[in-house]
Design an enzyme around this catalytic site. Structure first.
Site, PDB file in Angstrom:
ATOM      1  N   THR A  28       6.678   3.437  34.858  1.00  0.00           N
ATOM      2  CA  THR A  28       6.327   2.080  34.657  1.00  0.00           C
ATOM      3  C   THR A  28       6.262   1.630  36.251  1.00  0.00           C
ATOM      4  O   THR A  28       7.306   1.968  36.838  1.00  0.00           O
ATOM      5  CB  THR A  28       6.847   1.255  33.536  1.00  0.00           C
ATOM      6  OG1 THR A  28       6.457   1.876  32.416  1.00  0.00           O
ATOM      7  CG2 THR A  28       6.400  -0.417  33.832  1.00  0.00           C
ATOM      8  N   GLY A  84       8.371   5.910  39.008  1.00  0.00           N
ATOM      9  CA  GLY A  84       8.891   5.193  40.440  1.00  0.00           C
ATOM     10  C   GLY A  84      10.482   5.071  40.398  1.00  0.00           C
ATOM     11  O   GLY A  84      11.077   5.061  39.176  1.00  0.00           O
ATOM     12  N   ALA A  85      10.816   4.162  41.175  1.00  0.00           N
ATOM     13  CA  ALA A  85      12.175   3.808  41.089  1.00  0.00           C
ATOM     14  C   ALA A  85      12.296   2.502  42.159  1.00  0.00           C
ATOM     15  O   ALA A  85      11.404   2.476  42.955  1.00  0.00           O
ATOM     16  CB  ALA A  85      13.254   4.884  41.622  1.00  0.00           C
ATOM     17  N   ASP A  86      13.437   1.765  41.750  1.00  0.00           N
ATOM     18  CA  ASP A  86      13.592   0.529  42.717  1.00  0.00           C
ATOM     19  C   ASP A  86      14.757   1.120  43.992  1.00  0.00           C
ATOM     20  O   ASP A  86      14.767   0.605  45.100  1.00  0.00           O
ATOM     21  CB  ASP A  86      14.542  -0.539  41.844  1.00  0.00           C
ATOM     22  CG  ASP A  86      13.350  -0.990  40.833  1.00  0.00           C
ATOM     23  OD1 ASP A  86      12.240  -1.373  41.277  1.00  0.00           O
ATOM     24  OD2 ASP A  86      13.775  -0.846  39.725  1.00  0.00           O
ATOM     25  N   LYS A  96      16.582   1.677  38.401  1.00  0.00           N
ATOM     26  CA  LYS A  96      15.570   1.269  37.881  1.00  0.00           C
ATOM     27  C   LYS A  96      15.382   0.191  36.829  1.00  0.00           C
ATOM     28  O   LYS A  96      16.651  -0.147  36.571  1.00  0.00           O
ATOM     29  CB  LYS A  96      15.052   2.656  37.142  1.00  0.00           C
ATOM     30  CG  LYS A  96      14.509   3.948  37.984  1.00  0.00           C
ATOM     31  CD  LYS A  96      14.016   4.949  37.282  1.00  0.00           C
ATOM     32  CE  LYS A  96      12.639   4.485  36.203  1.00  0.00           C
ATOM     33  NZ  LYS A  96      11.745   3.791  36.845  1.00  0.00           N
ATOM     34  N   GLY A  97      14.392  -0.203  36.799  1.00  0.00           N
ATOM     35  CA  GLY A  97      14.334  -1.549  35.708  1.00  0.00           C
ATOM     36  C   GLY A  97      13.735  -2.504  36.282  1.00  0.00           C
ATOM     37  O   GLY A  97      13.780  -3.642  35.656  1.00  0.00           O
ATOM     38  N   GLY A  98      13.364  -2.502  37.624  1.00  0.00           N
ATOM     39  CA  GLY A  98      12.592  -3.698  38.359  1.00  0.00           C
ATOM     40  C   GLY A  98      11.389  -4.184  37.371  1.00  0.00           C
ATOM     41  O   GLY A  98      11.101  -5.457  37.374  1.00  0.00           O
ATOM     42  N   GLY A  99      10.918  -3.370  36.958  1.00  0.00           N
ATOM     43  CA  GLY A  99       9.607  -3.762  35.839  1.00  0.00           C
ATOM     44  C   GLY A  99      10.134  -4.152  34.465  1.00  0.00           C
ATOM     45  O   GLY A  99       9.106  -4.124  33.789  1.00  0.00           O
ATOM     46  N   GLU A 105      12.278   3.957  29.776  1.00  0.00           N
ATOM     47  CA  GLU A 105      11.987   5.083  30.981  1.00  0.00           C
ATOM     48  C   GLU A 105      13.095   5.887  30.807  1.00  0.00           C
ATOM     49  O   GLU A 105      12.934   7.125  31.117  1.00  0.00           O
ATOM     50  CB  GLU A 105      12.248   4.344  32.340  1.00  0.00           C
ATOM     51  CG  GLU A 105      10.970   3.507  32.787  1.00  0.00           C
ATOM     52  CD  GLU A 105      10.956   2.737  33.626  1.00  0.00           C
ATOM     53  OE1 GLU A 105       9.930   2.406  34.209  1.00  0.00           O
ATOM     54  OE2 GLU A 105      12.127   2.068  34.158  1.00  0.00           O
TER      55      GLU A 105
HETATM   56  C1  5RP Z   1      10.222  -0.236  35.984  1.00  0.00           C
HETATM   57  C2  5RP Z   1      10.607   0.568  36.869  1.00  0.00           C
HETATM   58  C3  5RP Z   1       9.883   0.881  38.233  1.00  0.00           C
HETATM   59  O1  5RP Z   1       9.856   2.429  38.256  1.00  0.00           O
HETATM   60  C4  5RP Z   1      10.361   0.316  39.312  1.00  0.00           C
HETATM   61  O2  5RP Z   1      10.657  -1.017  39.378  1.00  0.00           O
HETATM   62  C5  5RP Z   1       9.485   0.621  40.824  1.00  0.00           C
HETATM   63  O3  5RP Z   1       8.355   0.004  40.509  1.00  0.00           O
HETATM   64  P1  5RP Z   1       7.210  -0.026  41.580  1.00  0.00           P
HETATM   65  O4  5RP Z   1       6.487   1.281  41.683  1.00  0.00           O
HETATM   66  O5  5RP Z   1       6.246  -1.213  41.341  1.00  0.00           O
HETATM   67  O6  5RP Z   1       8.083  -0.428  43.205  1.00  0.00           O
HETATM   68  O7  5RP Z   1      11.976   0.888  37.079  1.00  0.00           O
HETATM   69  O8  5RP Z   1      10.855  -0.513  35.196  1.00  0.00           O
END
Ligand code: 5RP
Length: 230
Positions: A28, A84-86, A96-99, A105
């Site tokens: 995500t 992806g990852a933060d 992770k978890g910004g989204g 996940e």
């Molecule tokens: C969502 C996530 C995303 O992988 C993370 O926030 C990175 O997002 P982006 O690719 O938009 O920078 O952990 O829960």
């Protein structure tokens, strides 16, 4: 190169790890969405994969683009997850978890034989903690859970506010029906201790520290794309 181009480059290299017949966990976020777009082109050209999405948002994009989907109930073991990852540290510990999709996940990544993280180089850090740590919590007893997390953080020498994630004036609600507390602890020198401690707090459903899950990170920067192995 702009940020989107870097995400596409990382996603393109990750796609090279996807082969016919794979059962694929699909992440995500904006980087994962670039991967879905490239994957959909491969599917349209005849590649046969089955995807398990990590969020309703990713599921909707996959449906729109014709990527075949399954669920973990139908397909409980996956070959590979791409997400992806933060934040990514040198040992491939992640935030992770910004989204807001960290619970699904983590379940999907844990059900996968392998996990590859895709990111632009801004996500690489020496020590986790620059990005607030998302903690998914049950709405019941929110204040008590907050207090327990704050006490745990103090015991571990961490300090910083917990912020209830909001959207349009209301608490953000995850796909699982939970809230998210974003913990601005700053540097997290011992992610394992924090992970263990958070798992012991009853109101915590899951947290965004992904430890020992990623086998490789594909990181795109101005100098090209590099793959970092765990
Ligand atoms: C969502 C996530 C995303 O992988 C993370 O926030 C990175 O997002 P982006 O690719 O938009 O920078 O952990 O829960």
């Amino acid at each position: 190169m702009n940020a989107r181009t870097l995400k596409i480059e990382a996603a393109r290299v990750a796609l090279e790890h996807v082969t016919d017949g794979m059962r694929l966990g699909i992440g995500t976020g904006s980087t994962a969405e670039e991967f879905v777009r490239l994957l959909a082109e491969k599917v349209a050209a005849g590649m046969t994969i089955i995807g398990v999405p990590t969020s309703e948002r990713t599921a909707a994009l996959c449906r729109e683009l014709g990527v075949p989907l399954s669920t973990l109930d139908e397909t409980p073991e996956l070959d590979l997850t791409i997400d992806g990852a933060d934040e990514i540290d040198p040992d491939l510990a992640l935030v992770k978890g910004g989204g807001g999709a960290l619970l699904r996940e983590k379940i999907v990544a844990s059900a996968s034989a392998s996990m590859i993280v895709i990111a632009d180089e801004t996500k690489m850090v020496d020590t986790l903690g620059r990005f607030p740590l998302p903690i998914e919590v049950n709405p019941f007893g929110l204040k008590s859970t907050e207090l327990a997390i704050t006490r745990l953080a103090e015991q571990l020498g961490l300090k910083g506010p917990l912020t209830l994630r909001m959207t349009q004036g209301e608490p953000f609600v995850t796909d699982g029906g939970h809230f998210i507390l974003d913990a601005s602890f700053g540097r997290i020198p011992d992610p394992r201790a924090l992970s263990t401690g958070l798992h012991a707090v009853p109101g915590v459903v899951e947290h965004g520290l992904f430890l020992g899950l990623a086998k490789a990170a594909i990181v795109a920067g101005a100098d090209g794309v590099k793959t970092v192995h765990a």
